[in-house]
Write an enzyme that holds these catalytic residues in place. Structure first.
Site, PDB file in Angstrom:
ATOM      1  N   SER A   1       6.834 102.864  36.522  1.00  0.00           N
ATOM      2  CA  SER A   1       7.308 104.018  37.278  1.00  0.00           C
ATOM      3  C   SER A   1       8.718 104.342  36.815  1.00  0.00           C
ATOM      4  CB  SER A   1       7.326 103.687  38.779  1.00  0.00           C
ATOM      5  OG  SER A   1       8.018 104.679  39.521  1.00  0.00           O
TER       6      SER A   1
ATOM      7  N   TYR B   1       9.541  98.763  46.473  1.00  0.00           N
ATOM      8  CA  TYR B   1       8.624  99.252  45.443  1.00  0.00           C
ATOM      9  C   TYR B   1       9.296  99.191  44.075  1.00  0.00           C
ATOM     10  CZ  TYR B   1       5.826 102.584  42.734  1.00  0.00           C
ATOM     11  OH  TYR B   1       5.068 103.200  41.764  1.00  0.00           O
TER      12      TYR B   1
ATOM     13  N   LYS C   1       8.364  97.169  40.466  1.00  0.00           N
ATOM     14  CA  LYS C   1       8.213  97.842  39.175  1.00  0.00           C
ATOM     15  C   LYS C   1       9.266  97.360  38.173  1.00  0.00           C
ATOM     16  CE  LYS C   1       4.577 100.301  40.001  1.00  0.00           C
ATOM     17  NZ  LYS C   1       3.319 100.067  39.243  1.00  0.00           N
TER      18      LYS C   1
END
Length: 287
Positions: A139, A152, A156
């Site tokens: 991402s 999150y 990543k």
């Protein structure tokens, strides 16, 4: 493009679903993984299964044995495995302090440990072949950590770190490791964001309580106004697979909304990474 044996995770929706269809259309042999193929994903599993050169595998990403059996089946049936696409993942958003240890364990198990489970299983075959490609979908939040996407982003960042080191470790063994960095797209994952478990801390964040909601509203507005096509990510994966071994870039940004500053960050790091490796006596890994 020569026919390849390709294993893709998270094919029940979004990027994985589109990638599977795009690769099958080019004549590749695709093994498409998803969970609960007899339950909530039965329709998606059936739709993929009727396509020529597609085998749907019911795989629980968080189960070591299940992942091992899936990879063993691919190799037993096809004799090799050319490409692994680690696409599956999920998102957690909210005030970072509101996440419990269990929350972090859950997201890291899917976004970091699951890709590693597959990588660990495919590498012996790829090393024996002296050829292979591993594509990890991370991402833009694998390069920068936005407020309220902190956990999150942490997951990543973890996958990015694994991917970058492996890119150099495996290059001279004939194996390429590449990263796809998508931005915001209207996929099922973006519509099913999960939130943290510990609501007891929210009172202490009253001064910025409205910010997570504002972020999600702004993000929704950007997606609506730009209407980015998720097929762009599938196309980028197809392009990487079709690129000659050793010529694939480490990172590919697919983000028509905010991708320019992620590309700038990647460029800045790349400029200094080579001299850094050389300084530590590993310059030969650059070629």
């Amino acid at each position: 493009m020569s026919k390849k044996v390709i294993l893709i995770t998270g094919t029940n929706s979004g990027f994985g679903w589109l990638t599977a269809h795009s690769l099958v259309a080019l004549g590749h042999q695709v093994y498409a993984t998803m969970r609960d193929t007899q339950g909530k994903n039965s329709d998606k599993a059936a739709a993929l299964s009727v396509l020529e050169n597609v085998t749907v595998l019911d795989v629980t990403l968080t189960d070591d044995k299940c992942v091992q059996q899936a990879v063993e089946r691919v190799i037993a049936e096809s004799g090799r495995i050319d490409v692994l696409v680690n696409n599956a993942g999920f998102s957690l958003n909210g005030v970072a302090e509101s996440f419990t240890t269990a929350d972090l364990q859950a997201i890291f198990d899917v976004n970091v440990f699951a890709p590693w489970r597959f990588i660990k299983q495919v590498l012996p075959a790829m090393r024996k072949q002296a050829e292979g490609l591993i594509i990890n979908v991370t991402s833009g939040f694998g390069r920068v950590s936005f407020p309220f996407a902190t956990i999150y982003a942490g997951s990543k960042f973890g996958l990015e770190g694994i991917s970058e080191g492996l890119h150099y470790e495996l290059k001279r063994l004939g194996i390429d490791v590449a990263i796809i960095e998508p931005g915001a797209f209207p996929t099922e994952m973006s519509q099913k964001t999960q939130y943290a478990s510990d609501q007891s801390v929210f009172e202490g964040y009253s001064a910025i309580a409205e910010m997570p909601g504002k972020m999600m509203i702004a993000l929704g507005g950007l997606i609506q106004s730009h209407n980015p096509d998720p097929q762009m990510v599938a196309d980028a994966i197809v392009d990487l697979i079709g690129t000659a071994k050793g010529k694939r870039p480490l990172r590919t940004v697919v983000d028509p909304i905010t991708g320019k500053y992620i590309e700038a960050a990647n460029h800045a790091v790349a400029e200094q990474f080579g001299p850094g490796l050389t300084l530590f006596g590993m310059g030969e890994l650059l070629t």
